[in-house]
Design a protein around this motif. Structure first.
Motif, PDB file in Angstrom:
ATOM      1  N   GLY A  72       0.794  -1.219   0.000  1.00  0.00           N
ATOM      2  CA  GLY A  72       0.000   0.000   0.000  1.00  0.00           C
ATOM      3  C   GLY A  72       0.824   1.266   0.000  1.00  0.00           C
ATOM      4  N   SER A  73       2.088   1.196  -0.358  1.00  0.00           N
ATOM      5  CA  SER A  73       2.953   2.367  -0.383  1.00  0.00           C
ATOM      6  C   SER A  73       2.572   3.278  -1.547  1.00  0.00           C
ATOM      7  CB  SER A  73       4.418   1.943  -0.551  1.00  0.00           C
ATOM      8  OG  SER A  73       4.786   1.032   0.459  1.00  0.00           O
ATOM      9  N   LYS A  74       2.961   4.521  -1.441  1.00  0.00           N
ATOM     10  CA  LYS A  74       2.678   5.490  -2.487  1.00  0.00           C
ATOM     11  C   LYS A  74       3.502   5.160  -3.725  1.00  0.00           C
ATOM     12  CE  LYS A  74       2.532  10.455  -3.500  1.00  0.00           C
ATOM     13  NZ  LYS A  74       1.154  10.386  -4.025  1.00  0.00           N
ATOM     14  N   VAL A  75       2.877   5.263  -4.879  1.00  0.00           N
ATOM     15  CA  VAL A  75       3.548   5.013  -6.144  1.00  0.00           C
ATOM     16  C   VAL A  75       3.625   6.312  -6.935  1.00  0.00           C
ATOM     17  CG1 VAL A  75       3.500   3.728  -8.311  1.00  0.00           C
ATOM     18  CG2 VAL A  75       2.747   2.623  -6.193  1.00  0.00           C
ATOM     19  N   PHE A  76       4.833   6.747  -7.222  1.00  0.00           N
ATOM     20  CA  PHE A  76       5.053   7.974  -7.967  1.00  0.00           C
ATOM     21  C   PHE A  76       5.088   7.675  -9.469  1.00  0.00           C
ATOM     22  CE2 PHE A  76       6.843   8.656  -3.777  1.00  0.00           C
ATOM     23  CZ  PHE A  76       6.371   9.916  -3.445  1.00  0.00           C
ATOM     24  N   PRO A  77       4.841   8.667 -10.319  1.00  0.00           N
ATOM     25  CA  PRO A  77       4.932   8.441 -11.770  1.00  0.00           C
ATOM     26  C   PRO A  77       6.319   7.943 -12.165  1.00  0.00           C
ATOM     27  CG  PRO A  77       3.826  10.525 -11.307  1.00  0.00           C
ATOM     28  CD  PRO A  77       4.369  10.031  -9.998  1.00  0.00           C
ATOM     29  N   ALA A  78       6.340   6.958 -13.041  1.00  0.00           N
ATOM     30  CA  ALA A  78       7.601   6.346 -13.454  1.00  0.00           C
ATOM     31  C   ALA A  78       8.423   7.300 -14.309  1.00  0.00           C
ATOM     32  CB  ALA A  78       7.326   5.067 -14.231  1.00  0.00           C
ATOM     33  N   LYS A  79       9.719   7.341 -14.027  1.00  0.00           N
ATOM     34  CA  LYS A  79      10.684   8.055 -14.857  1.00  0.00           C
ATOM     35  C   LYS A  79      11.927   7.181 -14.978  1.00  0.00           C
ATOM     36  CE  LYS A  79       9.153  12.758 -13.809  1.00  0.00           C
ATOM     37  NZ  LYS A  79       9.557  14.117 -13.333  1.00  0.00           N
ATOM     38  N   TYR A  80      12.546   7.235 -16.140  1.00  0.00           N
ATOM     39  CA  TYR A  80      13.692   6.381 -16.413  1.00  0.00           C
ATOM     40  C   TYR A  80      14.831   7.218 -16.992  1.00  0.00           C
ATOM     41  CZ  TYR A  80       9.965   2.792 -16.520  1.00  0.00           C
ATOM     42  OH  TYR A  80       8.898   1.984 -16.242  1.00  0.00           O
ATOM     43  N   SER A  81      16.049   6.696 -16.865  1.00  0.00           N
ATOM     44  CA  SER A  81      17.197   7.373 -17.467  1.00  0.00           C
ATOM     45  C   SER A  81      18.251   6.349 -17.847  1.00  0.00           C
ATOM     46  CB  SER A  81      17.794   8.415 -16.512  1.00  0.00           C
ATOM     47  OG  SER A  81      18.212   7.805 -15.305  1.00  0.00           O
ATOM     48  N   ASN A  82      19.143   6.758 -18.735  1.00  0.00           N
ATOM     49  CA  ASN A  82      20.248   5.900 -19.156  1.00  0.00           C
ATOM     50  C   ASN A  82      21.400   6.759 -19.660  1.00  0.00           C
ATOM     51  OD1 ASN A  82      21.502   3.275 -20.134  1.00  0.00           O
ATOM     52  ND2 ASN A  82      21.450   4.464 -22.026  1.00  0.00           N
ATOM     53  N   THR A  83      22.620   6.298 -19.384  1.00  0.00           N
ATOM     54  CA  THR A  83      23.814   6.827 -20.029  1.00  0.00           C
ATOM     55  C   THR A  83      24.725   5.645 -20.353  1.00  0.00           C
ATOM     56  OG1 THR A  83      23.694   8.899 -18.793  1.00  0.00           O
ATOM     57  CG2 THR A  83      25.788   8.390 -19.856  1.00  0.00           C
ATOM     58  N   CYS A  84      25.302   5.646 -21.548  1.00  0.00           N
ATOM     59  CA  CYS A  84      26.286   4.631 -21.938  1.00  0.00           C
ATOM     60  C   CYS A  84      27.597   5.338 -22.264  1.00  0.00           C
ATOM     61  CB  CYS A  84      25.809   3.846 -23.154  1.00  0.00           C
ATOM     62  SG  CYS A  84      24.428   2.728 -22.843  1.00  0.00           S
ATOM     63  N   TRP A  85      28.634   5.017 -21.500  1.00  0.00           N
ATOM     64  CA  TRP A  85      29.966   5.558 -21.754  1.00  0.00           C
ATOM     65  C   TRP A  85      30.777   4.546 -22.562  1.00  0.00           C
ATOM     66  CZ3 TRP A  85      27.399   6.183 -17.154  1.00  0.00           C
ATOM     67  CH2 TRP A  85      27.286   7.480 -16.647  1.00  0.00           C
ATOM     68  N   SER A  86      31.702   5.048 -23.344  1.00  0.00           N
ATOM     69  CA  SER A  86      32.627   4.180 -24.074  1.00  0.00           C
ATOM     70  C   SER A  86      34.014   4.794 -24.023  1.00  0.00           C
ATOM     71  CB  SER A  86      32.201   4.030 -25.537  1.00  0.00           C
ATOM     72  OG  SER A  86      30.898   3.501 -25.648  1.00  0.00           O
ATOM     73  N   LEU A  87      35.017   3.931 -23.879  1.00  0.00           N
ATOM     74  CA  LEU A  87      36.411   4.376 -23.917  1.00  0.00           C
ATOM     75  C   LEU A  87      36.993   3.994 -25.280  1.00  0.00           C
ATOM     76  CD1 LEU A  87      38.660   5.715 -22.245  1.00  0.00           C
ATOM     77  CD2 LEU A  87      39.368   3.414 -21.542  1.00  0.00           C
ATOM     78  N   ILE A  88      37.548   4.978 -25.967  1.00  0.00           N
ATOM     79  CA  ILE A  88      38.130   4.750 -27.288  1.00  0.00           C
ATOM     80  C   ILE A  88      39.638   4.548 -27.204  1.00  0.00           C
ATOM     81  CG2 ILE A  88      38.456   5.735 -29.595  1.00  0.00           C
ATOM     82  CD1 ILE A  88      35.832   7.242 -29.206  1.00  0.00           C
ATOM     83  N   ALA A  89      40.267   5.295 -26.317  1.00  0.00           N
ATOM     84  CA  ALA A  89      41.707   5.240 -26.097  1.00  0.00           C
ATOM     85  C   ALA A  89      41.956   5.826 -24.718  1.00  0.00           C
ATOM     86  CB  ALA A  89      42.441   6.030 -27.187  1.00  0.00           C
ATOM     87  N   PRO A  90      43.199   5.788 -24.199  1.00  0.00           N
ATOM     88  CA  PRO A  90      43.438   6.319 -22.859  1.00  0.00           C
ATOM     89  C   PRO A  90      42.870   7.733 -22.685  1.00  0.00           C
ATOM     90  CG  PRO A  90      45.378   5.175 -23.626  1.00  0.00           C
ATOM     91  CD  PRO A  90      44.427   5.209 -24.789  1.00  0.00           C
ATOM     92  N   GLU A  91      41.959   7.850 -21.711  1.00  0.00           N
ATOM     93  CA  GLU A  91      41.338   9.126 -21.330  1.00  0.00           C
ATOM     94  C   GLU A  91      40.537   9.763 -22.461  1.00  0.00           C
ATOM     95  OE1 GLU A  91      44.452  11.545 -19.617  1.00  0.00           O
ATOM     96  OE2 GLU A  91      44.361  10.425 -17.731  1.00  0.00           O
ATOM     97  N   ASP A  92      40.177   8.987 -23.463  1.00  0.00           N
ATOM     98  CA  ASP A  92      39.332   9.474 -24.557  1.00  0.00           C
ATOM     99  C   ASP A  92      37.969   8.806 -24.430  1.00  0.00           C
ATOM    100  OD1 ASP A  92      38.198  10.488 -26.828  1.00  0.00           O
ATOM    101  OD2 ASP A  92      39.726   9.736 -28.211  1.00  0.00           O
ATOM    102  N   GLY A  93      37.142   9.357 -23.548  1.00  0.00           N
ATOM    103  CA  GLY A  93      35.836   8.791 -23.263  1.00  0.00           C
ATOM    104  C   GLY A  93      34.718   9.573 -23.943  1.00  0.00           C
ATOM    105  N   VAL A  94      33.691   8.858 -24.386  1.00  0.00           N
ATOM    106  CA  VAL A  94      32.520   9.480 -25.000  1.00  0.00           C
ATOM    107  C   VAL A  94      31.274   8.872 -24.357  1.00  0.00           C
ATOM    108  CG1 VAL A  94      33.668   9.998 -27.184  1.00  0.00           C
ATOM    109  CG2 VAL A  94      32.521   7.787 -26.895  1.00  0.00           C
ATOM    110  N   LYS A  95      30.134   9.540 -24.555  1.00  0.00           N
ATOM    111  CA  LYS A  95      28.910   9.056 -23.925  1.00  0.00           C
ATOM    112  C   LYS A  95      27.698   9.402 -24.771  1.00  0.00           C
ATOM    113  CE  LYS A  95      28.383  13.209 -21.034  1.00  0.00           C
ATOM    114  NZ  LYS A  95      28.260  13.714 -19.640  1.00  0.00           N
ATOM    115  N   VAL A  96      26.612   8.663 -24.498  1.00  0.00           N
ATOM    116  CA  VAL A  96      25.311   8.935 -25.087  1.00  0.00           C
ATOM    117  C   VAL A  96      24.272   8.582 -24.027  1.00  0.00           C
ATOM    118  CG1 VAL A  96      25.084   6.607 -26.091  1.00  0.00           C
ATOM    119  CG2 VAL A  96      23.799   8.511 -27.087  1.00  0.00           C
TER     120      VAL A  96
END
Length: 421
Positions: free
Chosen positions: A349-373
């Motif tokens: 019987g707990s309160k249910v809030f509206p659902a929200k979702y998130s995502n981030t995907c990081w990738s390493l290409i070379a030393p300290e060369d990181g990208v994300k989406v």
């Protein structure tokens, strides 16, 4: 957006004091069974136990006593992490009030609301969460079978011994040899994953085998972060990587594991290492439970992650067919919190809030060369829909790419703490 441990842990919807309802003395606790101890299942089990303040009987069923994260396993291949840093025990989850059973779930009786284990035990439930990850589609790559050929042409898309095997094979390649990857068709686990893997293998070979070649055979016309990866490959590994799309035969590939050959539109290519990442479907127990459709994935209600087949079953992470969210550890962690909140609402019987979702995907290409989406998402009647997104830009300076990489390290520490306590 900078993400760290505080951010990940703070994505829970409220405290146990707010969400939990008092139990009636003498009343049996509602039983929640979770199958699969990865980013979805471990998070759901931990949050159900924690936020119900003992009001739920939570059981986690996971065959492996030690969980090895598939996310960040590419960094092990590239030499940026030790294998042990990917491994996590369930001791913290157990200490938080979850009953952890290390066994394989082999059956689900939805009418009786029971789960059968390989060891013979039957576990009853009031609500069931399925988060079993992926399995491989039979016949996805002609000539290759997971049961017969994974030790010759590893997939390494379920982290563990396969990951170690693939790295040892790359390290043992002859000078000037060829590493081939058979990339998967959509949809599959971690859309940028195969291309980060190519980057990490290229980094390793650049140090030890600089005349080696990498051949990527891809059935897709495009792939996640393509412009970013191709920019990085040109900058760091010029001339080493050849990507072959379907127009030139990337979608018409056969393998011969016994002779270490691949056939591209009938033309034979000898290789030294072949990483086969086949087409994928939901983890087997989802099909056994009868909650998958003809696609091989399990359709869910976007506002709760509840199965469209059975109102007492929830499906999280890679196995679910939910809409726009990629199949990633971050997505599964986000979905688990929505499902846990929904279950607490139904059972306590707990309160249910509206659902929200998130995502981030990081990738390493070379030393300290990181990208994300990444993106944020909200449920619609039809699916989980993307409402706002972001992606790293080509041409970014080295300082920003370093910050992005460091951000990913903070996220890994945060999500594993969130999963395992």
């Amino acid at each position: 957006m900078i993400l760290n441990r505080r951010h990940v842990i703070g994505t829970g919807f409220a405290t146990a004091a707010l969400l939990s309802a008092p139990m009636v003395w003498g009343q049996a606790k509602p039983r929640v069974v979770v199958i699969g101890g990865g980013a979805g299942g471990a998070t759901a089990a931990r949050y159900l136990a924690k936020d119900s303040a003992g009001g739920l009987d939570v059981t986690l069923i996971e065959a492996n006593p030690i969980y090895t994260t598939c996310f960040f396993s590419n960094l092990y291949l590239g030499g940026f992490r030790e294998f042990e840093s990917l491994q996590h025990s369930y001791d913290g989850i157990a200490a938080g009030g979850v009953t952890v059973i290390n066994d394989m779930a082999t059956g689900v009786d939805r009418a009786a609301k029971t789960v059968t284990l390989a060891g013979g035990q039957t576990v009853p439930y009031d609500r069931l969460i399925l988060s079993p990850g992926i399995d491989f589609r039979d016949g996805a790559v002609p000539g290759w079978s997971a049961d017969e050929h994974a030790d010759i042409m590893p997939h390494a898309y379920k982290a563990g011994p396969q990951t170690q095997l693939l790295k040892s094979m790359v390290e043992s390649m002859p000078q000037g040899g060829t590493f081939a990857m058979i990339a998967p068709p959509n949809p599959y686990r971690c859309p940028p994953g195969p291309y980060e893997r190519v980057s990490m293998v290229a980094h390793l070979l650049k140090q030890t085998n600089p005349t080696a070649k990498i051949l990527v055979l891809d059935p897709k016309d495009n792939f996640s972060k393509r412009a970013l990866f191709e920019e990085g490959w040109g900058r760091h590994y010029d001339g080493m990587i050849d990507w072959v799309g379907p127009e030139f035969g990337g979608g018409a590939v056969e393998v011969r594991p016994d002779t270490m050959e691949i056939l591209v539109e009938g033309e034979v290519q000898k290789v030294d290492v072949c990483n086969v990442i086949p087409g994928q479907i939901a983890g087997k127990i989802a099909a056994i439970a009868g909650v998958t459709d003809d696609s091989g994935w399990a359709p869910v209600h976007p506002d709760s992650m509840k199965s469209r087949t059975d109102e007492n079953v929830y499906v999280l992470g890679d196995s679910s067919a939910q809409g726009d969210m990629p199949k990633s550890g971050y997505s599964a962690n986000s979905q688990a919190k929505v499902a846990a909140m929904s279950i607490r609402g139904e059972l306590l019987g707990s309160k249910v809030f509206p659902a929200k979702y998130s995502n981030t995907c990081w990738s390493l290409i070379a030393p300290e060369d990181g990208v994300k989406v990444g993106a944020s998402y909200e449920p619609t009647p039809e699916k989980i829909a993307s409402v706002e997104s972001f992606i790293s830009a080509t041409g970014e300076d080295a300082a920003l790419r370093k910050v992005t990489y460091e951000e990913s390290l903070g996220w890994y520490s945060g999500i594993t703490a969130d999963m395992f306590g």
